[in-house]
Design a protein around this motif. Structure first.
Motif, PDB file in Angstrom:
ATOM      1  N   LEU A  19      -4.820   2.053  -1.441  1.00 33.85           N
ATOM      2  CA  LEU A  19      -4.926   3.509  -1.467  1.00 33.85           C
ATOM      3  C   LEU A  19      -6.360   3.962  -1.248  1.00 33.85           C
ATOM      4  O   LEU A  19      -6.613   4.968  -0.571  1.00 33.85           O
ATOM      5  CB  LEU A  19      -4.407   4.054  -2.805  1.00 33.85           C
ATOM      6  CG  LEU A  19      -2.912   3.875  -3.094  1.00 33.85           C
ATOM      7  CD1 LEU A  19      -2.568   4.394  -4.487  1.00 33.85           C
ATOM      8  CD2 LEU A  19      -2.065   4.606  -2.040  1.00 33.85           C
ATOM      9  N   TRP A  59      -2.183  -2.551  -4.693  1.00 32.76           N
ATOM     10  CA  TRP A  59      -1.718  -1.237  -4.247  1.00 32.76           C
ATOM     11  C   TRP A  59      -2.841  -0.207  -4.315  1.00 32.76           C
ATOM     12  O   TRP A  59      -3.064   0.555  -3.369  1.00 32.76           O
ATOM     13  CB  TRP A  59      -0.542  -0.814  -5.132  1.00 32.76           C
ATOM     14  CG  TRP A  59      -0.022   0.561  -4.830  1.00 32.76           C
ATOM     15  CD1 TRP A  59       0.359   1.051  -3.613  1.00 32.76           C
ATOM     16  CD2 TRP A  59       0.165   1.630  -5.781  1.00 32.76           C
ATOM     17  NE1 TRP A  59       0.780   2.349  -3.720  1.00 32.76           N
ATOM     18  CE2 TRP A  59       0.677   2.728  -5.048  1.00 32.76           C
ATOM     19  CE3 TRP A  59      -0.020   1.758  -7.139  1.00 32.76           C
ATOM     20  CZ2 TRP A  59       0.989   3.950  -5.651  1.00 32.76           C
ATOM     21  CZ3 TRP A  59       0.303   2.967  -7.748  1.00 32.76           C
ATOM     22  CH2 TRP A  59       0.792   4.048  -7.014  1.00 32.76           C
ATOM     23  N   GLU A  74       0.819  -1.198   0.000  1.00 33.60           N
ATOM     24  CA  GLU A  74       0.000   0.000   0.000  1.00 33.60           C
ATOM     25  C   GLU A  74       0.867   1.267   0.000  1.00 33.60           C
ATOM     26  O   GLU A  74       0.365   2.351  -0.218  1.00 33.60           O
ATOM     27  CB  GLU A  74      -0.904   0.008   1.239  1.00 33.60           C
ATOM     28  CG  GLU A  74      -1.870  -1.183   1.244  1.00 33.60           C
ATOM     29  CD  GLU A  74      -2.745  -1.192   2.480  1.00 33.60           C
ATOM     30  OE1 GLU A  74      -2.705  -0.192   3.209  1.00 33.60           O
ATOM     31  OE2 GLU A  74      -3.454  -2.180   2.717  1.00 33.60           O
ATOM     32  N   PRO A  97      -0.645   9.579  -5.426  1.00 36.56           N
ATOM     33  CA  PRO A  97       0.445   8.588  -5.347  1.00 36.56           C
ATOM     34  C   PRO A  97       0.844   8.037  -6.724  1.00 36.56           C
ATOM     35  O   PRO A  97       2.021   7.761  -6.963  1.00 36.56           O
ATOM     36  CB  PRO A  97      -0.155   7.482  -4.464  1.00 36.56           C
ATOM     37  CG  PRO A  97      -1.161   8.202  -3.622  1.00 36.56           C
ATOM     38  CD  PRO A  97      -1.754   9.244  -4.509  1.00 36.56           C
ATOM     39  N   ARG A 120      -6.656  10.433  -2.768  1.00 36.78           N
ATOM     40  CA  ARG A 120      -5.888   9.337  -2.170  1.00 36.78           C
ATOM     41  C   ARG A 120      -5.301   8.414  -3.242  1.00 36.78           C
ATOM     42  O   ARG A 120      -4.311   7.713  -2.978  1.00 36.78           O
ATOM     43  CB  ARG A 120      -6.780   8.515  -1.233  1.00 36.78           C
ATOM     44  CG  ARG A 120      -7.208   9.239   0.029  1.00 36.78           C
ATOM     45  CD  ARG A 120      -7.672   8.257   1.105  1.00 36.78           C
ATOM     46  NE  ARG A 120      -8.784   7.422   0.684  1.00 36.78           N
ATOM     47  CZ  ARG A 120     -10.078   7.757   0.790  1.00 36.78           C
ATOM     48  NH1 ARG A 120     -10.407   8.943   1.303  1.00 36.78           N
ATOM     49  NH2 ARG A 120     -11.023   6.935   0.403  1.00 36.78           N
ATOM     50  N   ILE A 121      -5.898   8.406  -4.430  1.00 35.03           N
ATOM     51  CA  ILE A 121      -5.433   7.502  -5.490  1.00 35.03           C
ATOM     52  C   ILE A 121      -4.562   8.227  -6.502  1.00 35.03           C
ATOM     53  O   ILE A 121      -3.456   7.799  -6.827  1.00 35.03           O
ATOM     54  CB  ILE A 121      -6.645   6.855  -6.203  1.00 35.03           C
ATOM     55  CG1 ILE A 121      -7.490   6.078  -5.189  1.00 35.03           C
ATOM     56  CG2 ILE A 121      -6.171   5.938  -7.336  1.00 35.03           C
ATOM     57  CD1 ILE A 121      -8.823   5.632  -5.729  1.00 35.03           C
TER      58      ILE A 121
END
Length: 813
Positions: A53, A49, A15, A104, A100-101
């Motif tokens: 997220l 992953w 993560e 990253p 949040r996605i």
């Protein structure tokens, strides 16, 4: 495999961006081989992953993979195509989930194609943008509310199927436009693995067509072909370190090494083979879509006969219901020739049945097989699609064992626009426009197909090709003289252009060297036509008015050097004297009417019909062997040739060869003997009694042959495009052809009623046909008529030229 490749405790959490990045790097640079398992592992790693997220998002929000990622496939540098789907959530909640996605992913430098939509908004976007629709057809749930993703998939698939007629038409337009823009993958030296025709985008389109439930692509080899292109793209991404789908020349050696291939040529050939499979599957699929949509708007039409055991149905050439391919080794070539000549695709179901059931051709080939093969080659552009259909099912390899070595073989020369195999087919297509220039169009077309066949082997391809051509010609059943001519054409196919552009044509030694290599005027004529067809099929840079002029000058000089050593360029197939001709002639003289006899080529009488009072024999019940001989004897009178030829055409008899002569002892009325080699265009031979009755009516004038043939031709034009785009007829007067008559040579596309039209035109011109020698070479008629004027003497030069011009106009109309 996937589980083993996921990061363990030492590699950090999947993560965390760092943990994912490290695991991704190990996966792509480790010993795991490129292929579906690694792409699936990379997709699984990425799923885990991204799910981490998103976290525990609860109901009303879902993360969905679309496009290639939706199919569970990720190449090393592929974009992440993601949809954040939501309903019943506040804008703040949706924005927080997206942040949040997305951030990253961006932080790791991974390309991201993202959208945030409600189910209704996703449906509206799909309706407005076809590419969005196609991507959503591969939607796959990653994290969040699974019911939301399932409902979206169900709604989008239902809408896609409901709108399929309209959307598939739109999709086909985009496919054709993309092909025009990016070219055909299997012919490009730097192909785009995704966008070019036959590439990964087309493979995805076939999935979308299948999802419509209207048609499904041929599945044999399709998935393997798609995997091959994906493997090549994976290696391209890893060796170049960048995203992209174009296989550039400077990268091909590295990509080949990464895939454990011997060299860049092997890499391109593998890509071309895959693209060939996908492109053929696309052709078949779109044809099926058109057929299905067309049948909804109209009732299926009748089955129209094309040739023996071959019919047209719904725009395709298919096998007749009575066809028995397991008993007929020539049927694959007959079906292919009929389809190409009619300008129709050969149905995939028919090709598959032929490949599975038809026995191999005997060696040497029977005459009909050779004729049908030449007819296929002489069909022009229409031959390309039919050839590819045969090739897709392995029938070409069975016919030409050396073809496999040139299939999809690249030519690393900027002048060449095709692979070796396609260049050979294109040369035959170009040669079609020159068949009126040569006396042996069959040899020209076969030489065009074989001239570069040696490129599949090491060494000088002309030298190697000569050996292959000699073996292939003997396998096809050509006699020793024709085999030698074909071998010479392949050996010297570069001779004229290389000599004309690199040597001094004013030097007698130059001309003599070419004359010695060529040997005779007939071969020179063929080599000239082959040279031009080869250059035109190579590409626009390979031929110009300057080169054409130099080659023509060389041919003129060499022809002068060979003067007197050539042979008559027109060599129709010989017709053997029929046994019993004298008896039939005597019977015709006694009765004053026509006498007919049908015999098989083994000369066992199949049926006969003499004059009144004689009982005719019955025609055989089943289809006759190809090459049945028909002998007609009748007192000499005007109109015999067009009447007989017209009656044969009305009874759907194809004339393969014919010979017309006058016989009879001195002092007695002459009798015309017409010796025909015929075959039923389809079905069985007619009874001899019916032929004789119709011939009598035609000679009396009670049977309007012209009107009957015109009606049939009008009906044929509705459903067939036989010979579309054929070169125009050519009629010439042979110089010094005969001291007793004027020799008129006719070269034209063979068609029902052609010989009738020639005979009528000659009758209307007021000349007498003393003898005729008719031959069919593939799809082309090569005929010679010995004619005289009213006084029985040859025509004066001016009248002969006018006759030839008038006959050419009549046939052209």
């Amino acid at each position: 495999m996937t589980a083993a490749l996921l990061p363990g405790p030492a590699g950090g959490s999947g993560e965390e961006p760092g943990g994912y990045a490290a695991a991704r790097l190990r996966l792509l640079t480790g010993e795991a081989p490129s292929g579906p398992r690694r792409r699936a592992a990379l997709a699984g790693l990425t799923d885990a992953w991204l799910a981490g997220l998103l976290g525990e998002a609860g109901e009303g929000i879902a993360l969905v993979a679309v496009g290639g990622y939706g199919r569970g496939e990720l190449s090393p540098r592929s974009d992440l195509d993601l949809l954040l789907l939501h309903t019943g959530r506040t804008p703040e909640e949706v924005a927080a989930a997206a942040d949040r996605i997305w951030y990253p992913v961006w932080d790791l430098g991974i390309a991201l194609d993202h959208s945030v939509r409600t189910p209704d908004e996703a449906g509206q976007a799909a309706a407005a943008d076809l590419r969005v629709q196609l991507g959503l057809l591969d939607a796959r749930h990653i994290a969040g509310d699974p019911a939301l993703t399932a409902d979206l998939r169900s709604a989008l698939l239902a809408q896609w199927r409901a709108d399929a007629p309209r959307r598939l038409a739109e999709l086909r337009e985009t496919v054709e436009e993309r092909a025009r823009r990016h070219g055909e993958l299997r012919f490009l030296l730097e192909p785009d693995l995704k966008e070019a025709r036959g590439g990964l985008r087309d493979a995805g389109v076939l999935r979308a067509v299948a999802a419509s439930w209207l048609a499904d692509a041929p599945r044999e080899g399709l998935e393997e072909a798609r995997r091959t292109l994906l493997d090549i793209r994976d290696a391209l991404h890893l060796t170049t370190g960048r995203a992209g789908d174009r296989l550039a020349l400077q990268d091909q050696d590295q990509v080949a090494e990464a895939l454990a291939l011997p060299d860049a040529d092997a890499l391109l050939r593998r890509a071309y083979e895959a693209a060939r499979v996908i492109a053929y599957a696309a052709d078949v699929t779109w044809r099926e879509v058109g057929r299905v949509l067309g049948s909804r708007a109209r009732r299926p039409g009748p089955r129209v006969p094309l040739a023996g055991d071959v019919v047209e149905q719904e725009g395709e050439a298919v096998l007749a219901r009575t066809a028995r391919p397991e008993r007929d080794p020539v049927l694959p070539l007959r079906a292919a020739a009929a389809a190409a000549q009619a300008g129709l695709p050969l149905a995939r179901a028919a090709v598959r049945r032929l490949a599975a059931a038809a026995p191999p051709l005997p060696v040497p080939w029977p005459a009909e097989a050779r004729e049908q093969f030449v007819t296929l080659l002489g069909a022009g552009e229409a031959a390309v699609g039919v050839w590819e259909a045969l090739e897709a099912e392995g029938l070409i390899d069975a016919l030409l064992p050396d073809w496999e070595r040139v299939r999809c073989r690249p030519q690393r020369n900027a002048v060449h626009r095709w692979t070796v195999d396609r260049h050979l087919i294109e040369t035959a297509v170009r040669a079609r426009s020159h068949v009126r220039r040569v006396g042996r169009p069959d040899l020209l077309l076969v030489a065009a197909l074989l001239h570069d066949i040696g490129k599949g082997w090491p060494g000088d391809h002309s030298v190697t090709g000569e050996t292959i051509a000699r073996d292939t010609a003997a396998r096809m059943g050509f006699d020793a003289a024709d085999t030698a001519t074909l071998a010479a054409l392949v050996r010297h196919h570069l001779l004229l252009v290389e000599t004309a552009t690199r040597r001094d044509l004013d030097d007698p030694a130059t001309v003599r060297a070419v004359a010695d290599a060529v040997g005779d005027a007939g071969t020179l004529e063929l080599l000239h036509a082959l040279t031009e067809a080869d250059a035109l099929a190579t590409g626009p840079a390979a031929w110009s008015a300057w080169r054409a002029g130099l080659v023509a000058d060389l041919v003129r000089r060499v022809g002068a050097a060979l003067a007197g050593g050539g042979t008559d360029p027109v060599r129709p197939a010989p017709v053997r004297p029929a046994p019993g001709a004298g008896r039939l002639a005597a019977e015709a003289r006694r009765t004053g009417g026509p006498v007919l006899a049908l015999r098989t080529r083994t000369e066992a009488p199949a049926a006969s019909c003499a004059g009144p009072g004689q009982e005719p024999g019955a025609a055989p019940a089943g289809p006759e062997p190809v090459g049945v001989e028909l002998l007609i004897a009748l007192p000499d009178r005007p109109g015999v040739l067009p009447a007989a030829a017209g009656v044969l055409a009305l009874h759907r008899l194809t004339v393969r060869a014919a010979d017309l002569r006058t016989a009879g002892p001195p002092g007695e009325p002459p009798v015309l003997l017409l010796n025909w080699r015929v075959a039923a265009e389809y079905g069985s031979l007619p009874q001899a009694a019916r032929l004789r009755a119709d011939l009598v009516r035609a000679l009396e004038g009670s049977l309007d042959v012209s009107a009957r043939l015109a009606e049939r031709e009008a009906a044929r034009r509705v459903t067939r495009r036989r010979g579309a785009g054929a070169p125009p007829p050519r009629v010439t007067v042979a110089p010094a052809g005969s001291s007793a008559a004027t020799v008129v040579e006719v070269r034209a596309q063979d068609a029902p009623g052609l010989l009738y039209r020639i005979g009528r035109a000659l009758e209307d011109a007021g000349v007498t046909v003393r003898s005729a020698h008719v031959g069919t070479l593939g799809a082309d008629a090569v005929d010679a008529f010995y004619v005289t004027g009213p006084t029985g003497a040859p025509l004066p030069p001016g009248e002969a030229a006018a006759l030839a011009a008038g006959l050419e106009r009549a046939l052209g109309g």
